[in-house]
Design a protein around this motif. Structure first.
Motif, PDB file in Angstrom:
ATOM      1  N   VAL A   1       0.858  -1.199   0.000  1.00 22.53           N
ATOM      2  CA  VAL A   1       0.000   0.000   0.000  1.00 22.53           C
ATOM      3  C   VAL A   1       0.888   1.242   0.000  1.00 22.53           C
ATOM      4  O   VAL A   1       0.680   2.181  -0.763  1.00 22.53           O
ATOM      5  CB  VAL A   1      -0.956   0.002   1.216  1.00 22.53           C
ATOM      6  CG1 VAL A   1      -1.638   1.360   1.373  1.00 22.53           C
ATOM      7  CG2 VAL A   1      -2.006  -1.094   1.066  1.00 22.53           C
TER       8      VAL A   1
ATOM      9  N   HIS B   1      -2.564   5.250  -5.346  1.00 25.44           N
ATOM     10  CA  HIS B   1      -3.667   5.230  -4.379  1.00 25.44           C
ATOM     11  C   HIS B   1      -4.002   6.571  -3.724  1.00 25.44           C
ATOM     12  O   HIS B   1      -5.169   6.800  -3.401  1.00 25.44           O
ATOM     13  CB  HIS B   1      -3.454   4.129  -3.323  1.00 25.44           C
ATOM     14  CG  HIS B   1      -2.627   4.524  -2.145  1.00 25.44           C
ATOM     15  ND1 HIS B   1      -1.256   4.517  -2.156  1.00 25.44           N
ATOM     16  CD2 HIS B   1      -2.980   4.953  -0.897  1.00 25.44           C
ATOM     17  CE1 HIS B   1      -0.804   4.905  -0.980  1.00 25.44           C
ATOM     18  NE2 HIS B   1      -1.823   5.185  -0.196  1.00 25.44           N
TER      19      HIS B   1
ATOM     20  N   LEU C   1      -7.812   6.759  -2.414  1.00 24.32           N
ATOM     21  CA  LEU C   1      -7.980   6.400  -1.003  1.00 24.32           C
ATOM     22  C   LEU C   1      -7.929   7.628  -0.085  1.00 24.32           C
ATOM     23  O   LEU C   1      -8.694   7.719   0.876  1.00 24.32           O
ATOM     24  CB  LEU C   1      -6.884   5.405  -0.601  1.00 24.32           C
ATOM     25  CG  LEU C   1      -6.959   4.857   0.826  1.00 24.32           C
ATOM     26  CD1 LEU C   1      -8.167   3.929   0.989  1.00 24.32           C
ATOM     27  CD2 LEU C   1      -5.684   4.087   1.178  1.00 24.32           C
ATOM     28  N   HIS C   2      -7.014   8.562  -0.359  1.00 22.07           N
ATOM     29  CA  HIS C   2      -6.835   9.724   0.527  1.00 22.07           C
ATOM     30  C   HIS C   2      -7.488  10.985  -0.048  1.00 22.07           C
ATOM     31  O   HIS C   2      -7.102  12.098   0.297  1.00 22.07           O
ATOM     32  CB  HIS C   2      -5.350   9.982   0.765  1.00 22.07           C
ATOM     33  CG  HIS C   2      -4.612   8.816   1.359  1.00 22.07           C
ATOM     34  ND1 HIS C   2      -5.000   8.213   2.528  1.00 22.07           N
ATOM     35  CD2 HIS C   2      -3.513   8.132   0.941  1.00 22.07           C
ATOM     36  CE1 HIS C   2      -4.164   7.204   2.803  1.00 22.07           C
ATOM     37  NE2 HIS C   2      -3.259   7.136   1.854  1.00 22.07           N
TER      38      HIS C   2
ATOM     39  N   ASP D   1      -5.180   3.918   5.163  1.00 21.68           N
ATOM     40  CA  ASP D   1      -4.239   2.862   4.772  1.00 21.68           C
ATOM     41  C   ASP D   1      -4.518   1.578   5.559  1.00 21.68           C
ATOM     42  O   ASP D   1      -4.419   0.473   5.034  1.00 21.68           O
ATOM     43  CB  ASP D   1      -2.796   3.325   5.009  1.00 21.68           C
ATOM     44  CG  ASP D   1      -2.426   4.508   4.124  1.00 21.68           C
ATOM     45  OD1 ASP D   1      -2.578   4.412   2.904  1.00 21.68           O
ATOM     46  OD2 ASP D   1      -1.999   5.543   4.668  1.00 21.68           O
TER      47      ASP D   1
HETATM   48 FE   LIG Z   1      -1.643   5.821   1.857  1.00 18.83          FE
END
Ligand SMILES: [Fe+2]
Ligand code: FES
Length: 460
Positions: free
Chosen positions: A181, A187, A191-192, A361
């Motif tokens: 990750v 990502h 994701l963030h 994460d």
């Molecule tokens: Fe991350």
């Protein structure tokens, strides 16, 4: 990936091929803070912890002289658990029959034996080397009789204590998926992702807690942009990597206009550490310590190239989300990682909070399952770094199985080159980004109160 390959690259206990590779590297073991009586009052009279590393049960303690001892946990007499031992200042005494050991594992006393017994001279508990660097204790679990490699002189270890802060947290999953990750440059755009931006002037020195909220270096038509806005608006990075003495240098380019390109350079240090920029002057070096096959502690060292860090504030910020003394996150599978569908609709891509992006994460790592079943995945072009890292790991396993060296920081011949490594997040002139980012890094080093200017940006 075949299931036997997945087993090969994830299992790290004693006797496993991948475990043999990881035992060539210094491993994070504990935070020095875990022995601070102000944070854990029990440490005042009994500075001792049961620890587990690479599937081995160990006991870690500090003697009255301040020396660290790391011993196998099963008493060499009849196997009782030494982490319940009596801390006597100059050693640790097993409560079963009173055998006593010093920090090196020498047996000092076997009090149930007849007077004059020499048994203690023939008994030894296995002890392991321990080093303290930047608030973290590192252990070396290599084969008995072999020599640990020199400790790397990366920035996070070279910086003075005033400019670093170390913290950790437990993830209930395998170490490799945690690392995969961290080294995935695609990502952060998802994701963030924050659906809205905060004004940059409210971030300021709070950058330690607000990852990706800080401004990218450089500007866009005279305007400063937070990293998160760039990640959100330009979500198809051109990812590339090059080999370095320590592993891989990762570059993610996000062309913004014909004239401007966002460039993010991060570093993968084999086998499980990454370095990323948090702001223009702050980096995170994150290591992933395999507790066993299904548990991983991440250890982060925040390193400032500017003023000193405020350790108290950084700790307090993180203790809202992680509980002492074992650094267990308050969110996890048990509460669906704090998932809030309304937040997901209106505020964040994921819906698990804005302040602690670490839980993002954590969800990615843990929701895959204790050991990700890689026979079921479908990798794309944007996973090329993950693939390259797996190839490197397989090659290292092959090499060590054949009696050869482990790569990167485990190779003593490469030790002088274990400096830096550099990172950047910034908006560059499109054609000149390769020289632009090196210039940024040079300026950052020159203005840092402690960093030398000699570190190469990269030299494969
Ligand atoms: Fe991350
Ligand atoms: S088992 Fe430890 S002294 Fe007997």
């Amino acid at each position: 990936m075949r299931s036997d390959q997945n087993e090969l690259i994830t299992r790290i206990g004693p006797g496993t091929p991948c475990g043999a590779v990881l035992r060539h590297y210094w491993q994070p073991l504990a935070l020095v803070d875990e022995f601070n009586p102000a944070l854990d009052p029990g440490m005042l009279h009994r500075p001792l912890k049961a620890v587990r590393l690479l599937g081995q049960d160990l006991v870690l303690f500090k003697d009255a002289q301040g020396a660290w001892g790391l011993l196998d946990r099963d008493c060499p007499h009849r196997g009782a658990d030494l982490s319940f031992g009596r801390h006597e200042g100059d050693g640790l005494r097993c409560p079963f029959h009173g055998w006593k050991f010093d920090v090196k594992g020498a047996c000092l006393d076997t009090p149930a034996e007849p007077a004059g017994s020499k048994l203690h001279e023939r008994v030894r508990q296995r002890g392991y080397p321990v080093l303290e660097r930047s608030g973290v204790l590192f252990a070396w679990l290599g084969d008995e009789g072999t020599v640990p490699p020199p400790f790397p002189q990366f920035d996070c270890f070279a910086a003075p204590s005033s400019h670093t802060f170390a913290f950790k947290g437990l993830w209930q999953a395998n170490w490799l998926q945690a690392f995969e990750v961290g080294i995935d440059p695609a990502h952060p755009s998802f994701l963030h992702r924050f659906l809205n931006d905060e004004p940059l002037d409210e971030i300021g020195r709070n950058a330690g807690g607000k990852q990706f909220r800080s401004a990218s270096a450089g500007n866009f038509g005279g305007e400063r942009w937070p990293m998160t806005r760039i990640m959100r608006e330009f979500h198809q990075p051109e990812i590339s990597f090059e080999n370095t003495p320590w592993g891989m240098q990762l570059t993610a380019l996000r062309p913004m206009t014909d004239a401007l390109t966002h460039v993010r350079v991060t570093q993968a240090i084999f086998p499980h550490t990454f370095v990323i920029p948090l702001s223009e002057t702050l980096t995170i070096t994150q290591m992933h310590m395999p507790v066993d096959d299904t548990h991983t502690y991440w250890y982060s060292i925040f390193t400032s190239f500017d003023g000193p860090v405020d350790k108290e504030a950084m700790r307090a910020q993180r203790l809202k989300y992680i509980a002492l003394p074992d650094y267990i996150p308050k969110s996890g599978r048990h509460n669906r990682w704090g998932f809030d569908p309304e937040e997901q609709r209106t505020q964040t891509f994921l819906g698990m909070g804005e302040d602690d992006i670490n839980v993002h994460d954590q969800w990615a790592v843990e929701s895959m399952g204790a050991i990700q079943d890689r026979t079921r995945e479908h990798l794309g072009t944007s996973d090329k770094v993950v693939m390259a890292n797996r190839r490197m790991l397989l090659k290292a396993i092959e090499s060590v199985q054949a009696g050869g060296n482990a790569p990167g920081v485990a190779d003593p011949a490469l030790a002088p080159r274990m400096i830096g490594p550099d990172t950047v997040d910034g908006i560059a002139p499109a054609g000149a980004w390769p020289t632009w980012w090196k210039e940024q890094v040079r300026a950052k080093r020159e203005s840092a109160p402690w960093a030398g200017t000699a570190a190469p940006v990269v030299s494969a």
